[in-house]
Design a protein around this motif. Structure first.
Motif, short mmCIF file in Angstrom:
data_model
loop_
_atom_site.label_atom_id
_atom_site.label_comp_id
_atom_site.label_asym_id
_atom_site.label_seq_id
_atom_site.Cartn_x
_atom_site.Cartn_y
_atom_site.Cartn_z
N LYS A 5 12.39 -8.93 -10.41
CA LYS A 5 12.21 -10.24 -10.33
C LYS A 5 10.79 -10.32 -9.95
CE LYS A 5 16.90 -11.06 -8.77
NZ LYS A 5 17.75 -11.30 -7.35
N LEU A 6 10.35 -9.36 -8.94
CA LEU A 6 8.94 -9.27 -8.41
C LEU A 6 8.13 -8.73 -9.60
CD1 LEU A 6 6.99 -9.63 -6.27
CD2 LEU A 6 7.51 -7.19 -5.65
N LEU A 7 8.33 -8.06 -10.66
CA LEU A 7 7.70 -7.65 -11.62
C LEU A 7 7.29 -8.79 -12.54
CD1 LEU A 7 9.13 -4.17 -12.50
CD2 LEU A 7 6.71 -4.67 -11.93
N GLU A 8 8.32 -9.79 -12.68
CA GLU A 8 8.26 -10.74 -13.74
C GLU A 8 7.55 -11.92 -13.08
OE1 GLU A 8 12.58 -10.15 -16.05
OE2 GLU A 8 12.23 -11.42 -14.52
N MET A 9 7.42 -11.89 -11.60
CA MET A 9 6.86 -13.18 -11.22
C MET A 9 5.28 -12.49 -10.95
SD MET A 9 8.77 -15.01 -7.78
CE MET A 9 9.30 -13.17 -7.06
N ASP A 10 4.91 -11.40 -10.89
CA ASP A 10 3.65 -10.92 -10.91
C ASP A 10 3.03 -11.02 -12.30
OD1 ASP A 10 1.48 -9.36 -9.41
OD2 ASP A 10 2.04 -7.72 -10.71
N GLU A 11 3.86 -10.59 -13.33
CA GLU A 11 3.26 -10.97 -14.61
C GLU A 11 2.84 -12.35 -15.01
OE1 GLU A 11 4.88 -9.08 -19.08
OE2 GLU A 11 6.43 -10.02 -17.79
N PRO A 32 16.90 -2.70 -0.22
CA PRO A 32 16.92 -1.32 -0.12
C PRO A 32 15.47 -0.65 -0.57
CG PRO A 32 17.76 -2.16 -2.00
CD PRO A 32 17.68 -3.15 -1.26
N GLY A 33 14.37 -1.48 -0.89
CA GLY A 33 13.14 -1.28 -1.11
C GLY A 33 12.67 -1.37 -2.43
N GLY A 34 13.19 -2.07 -3.35
CA GLY A 34 13.00 -2.31 -4.83
C GLY A 34 11.67 -3.05 -4.83
N TRP A 35 11.33 -4.03 -4.09
CA TRP A 35 10.18 -4.77 -3.96
C TRP A 35 8.95 -3.90 -3.37
CZ3 TRP A 35 9.81 -10.87 -3.41
CH2 TRP A 35 10.66 -11.25 -4.30
N THR A 36 9.38 -3.14 -2.64
CA THR A 36 8.49 -2.19 -2.00
C THR A 36 7.86 -1.03 -2.79
OG1 THR A 36 9.46 -2.34 0.24
CG2 THR A 36 7.90 -0.36 0.07
N GLN A 37 8.77 -0.73 -3.84
CA GLN A 37 8.34 0.26 -4.70
C GLN A 37 7.32 -0.35 -5.64
OE1 GLN A 37 12.48 1.36 -5.92
NE2 GLN A 37 11.83 3.53 -5.97
N VAL A 38 7.51 -1.82 -6.27
CA VAL A 38 6.67 -2.48 -6.98
C VAL A 38 5.55 -2.67 -6.41
CG1 VAL A 38 6.38 -4.72 -8.25
CG2 VAL A 38 8.64 -3.45 -8.37
N ALA A 39 5.40 -3.13 -5.38
CA ALA A 39 4.27 -3.31 -4.49
C ALA A 39 3.14 -2.16 -4.36
CB ALA A 39 4.39 -4.15 -3.13
N VAL A 40 3.93 -0.95 -4.12
CA VAL A 40 3.14 0.20 -3.94
C VAL A 40 2.62 0.67 -5.10
CG1 VAL A 40 3.43 2.70 -3.50
CG2 VAL A 40 4.56 1.13 -1.87
N GLN A 41 3.34 0.35 -6.32
CA GLN A 41 2.60 0.98 -7.57
C GLN A 41 1.43 -0.11 -7.92
OE1 GLN A 41 5.34 0.43 -11.17
NE2 GLN A 41 4.25 2.36 -11.97
N VAL A 49 -0.54 -2.00 -6.18
CA VAL A 49 -1.77 -2.08 -5.14
C VAL A 49 -2.49 -0.57 -4.97
CG1 VAL A 49 -0.64 -3.59 -3.56
CG2 VAL A 49 -0.56 -1.35 -2.94
N GLY A 50 -1.71 0.32 -5.42
CA GLY A 50 -2.52 1.44 -5.78
C GLY A 50 -2.83 2.27 -4.43
N PRO A 51 -3.59 3.32 -4.56
CA PRO A 51 -3.89 4.36 -3.20
C PRO A 51 -4.70 3.72 -2.36
CG PRO A 51 -4.99 5.11 -5.26
CD PRO A 51 -4.05 4.19 -5.82
N ARG A 52 -5.72 2.58 -2.84
CA ARG A 52 -6.59 1.96 -1.94
C ARG A 52 -5.82 0.91 -1.18
NH1 ARG A 52 -9.83 -1.10 -3.90
NH2 ARG A 52 -9.19 -1.31 -6.13
N GLY A 53 -4.51 0.43 -1.65
CA GLY A 53 -3.84 -0.64 -0.92
C GLY A 53 -2.97 -0.30 0.22
N GLN A 54 -2.59 -1.13 1.02
CA GLN A 54 -1.48 -0.79 1.91
C GLN A 54 -0.21 -1.67 1.85
OE1 GLN A 54 0.12 1.08 4.37
NE2 GLN A 54 -1.95 1.57 5.11
N LEU A 96 0.07 -9.57 -7.29
CA LEU A 96 -0.40 -7.98 -6.90
C LEU A 96 -1.61 -7.45 -7.57
CD1 LEU A 96 3.28 -6.92 -6.96
CD2 LEU A 96 2.05 -6.84 -4.89
N LYS A 97 -2.47 -7.18 -6.75
CA LYS A 97 -3.87 -6.60 -7.45
C LYS A 97 -3.90 -5.09 -6.46
CE LYS A 97 -5.54 -11.20 -8.31
NZ LYS A 97 -4.29 -11.90 -7.52
N PRO A 98 -4.68 -4.39 -7.23
CA PRO A 98 -5.23 -3.25 -6.43
C PRO A 98 -6.04 -3.54 -5.17
CG PRO A 98 -5.62 -3.03 -8.92
CD PRO A 98 -5.21 -4.37 -8.38
N GLY A 99 -5.53 -2.55 -4.14
CA GLY A 99 -6.34 -2.57 -3.17
C GLY A 99 -5.75 -3.51 -2.09
#
Length: 227
Positions: free
Chosen positions: A53-59, A77-86, A88-93, A64-67
């Motif tokens: 759902k988050l992937l499709e909304m973001d599309e 259980p963390g599905g949206w968190t996983q999508v967000a981490v991927q 925003v990348g290592p520069r994000g939080q 969601l953007k890097p950083g």
């Protein structure tokens, strides 16, 4: 990662045994077994079908953007968190918080607590190292089957998520929360239109057709409350 799983093909999978299960339980299990999003989530290591759902909304909306600094409210259980981490990348939080315990997600800070409490809010802000660029809420209460009651309950959660977002978002930030079809409460919609440049309702394809759920998204936060 593909945004949407391919359509299901082939024969319907049936329960091997229905013994001891209620009719409603049998229907739910059969639907889970034949849901392409459930299957795709398992194949891709995602913790829930809700991740799509988050992937499709973001599309569609490019939330969601890097950083970026992102807060995921009621994250378990963390599905949206996983999508967000991927995304925003290592520069994000990414900071995930839930009143329930949640397994760690690589690249995210996972907090247990009630985000309405002042202490929890301070912990989230400290973990982000500043104001958030995006606040997400996929929270939903247990349904009662009574439409009006369920609508009031989920709108209550969306409103407290919005209140939190007003406190932690940076100017220009965004907010997305689950609501039920039947109209966003007038008071909440008025607040969203006042505080965000653009407000939209979105029903991603991963939301089941027979579900009344949809998402309200505010983009372009106009200001911020003092921390």
């Amino acid at each position: 990662m593909a945004k949407t799983p391919p359509g299901s093909r082939g024969m319907t999978t049936r329960l091997k045994t229905a013994e001891g299960r209620s009719t409603a339980s049998q229907r739910w299990l059969t639907r889970q077994l034949n849901d392409p999003y459930v299957k795709a989530a398992k194949e891709r290591g995602l913790r829930s079908r809700a991740a799509f759902k988050l992937l499709e909304m973001d599309e569609k909306l490019h939330l969601l953007k890097p950083g970026m600094r992102v807060v995921d409210l009621g994250a378990a259980p963390g599905g949206w968190t996983q999508v967000a981490v991927q995304a925003v990348g290592p520069r994000g939080q990414v900071v995930a918080i839930d009143i329930l315990p949640m397994d760690p997600v690589a690249g995210a800070t996972v907090l247990q607590g009630d985000f309405q409490e002042e202490e929890a809010e301070a912990r989230v802000i400290a973990a982000m190292g500043g104001r958030a660029d995006l606040v997400l809420s996929d929270m939903a209460p247990n349904t009662t089957g009574h439409t009006s009651t369920d609508h009031l309950r989920i709108m209550g959660l969306a409103e407290i998520a919005l209140d939190f977002a007003q406190r932690v978002l940076a100017p220009g930030g965004a907010f997305a929360a689950k609501v039920l079809q039947g109209g966003t409460e007038a008071e909440m919609l008025a607040v969203l239109k006042r505080d965000f440049v653009s407000v939209k309702h979105v029903k991603p394809p991963a939301s089941r057709k027979d579900s009344a759920e949809m998402y309200v998204v505010g983009v372009g936060f106009r200001g911020a409350l003092a921390l």
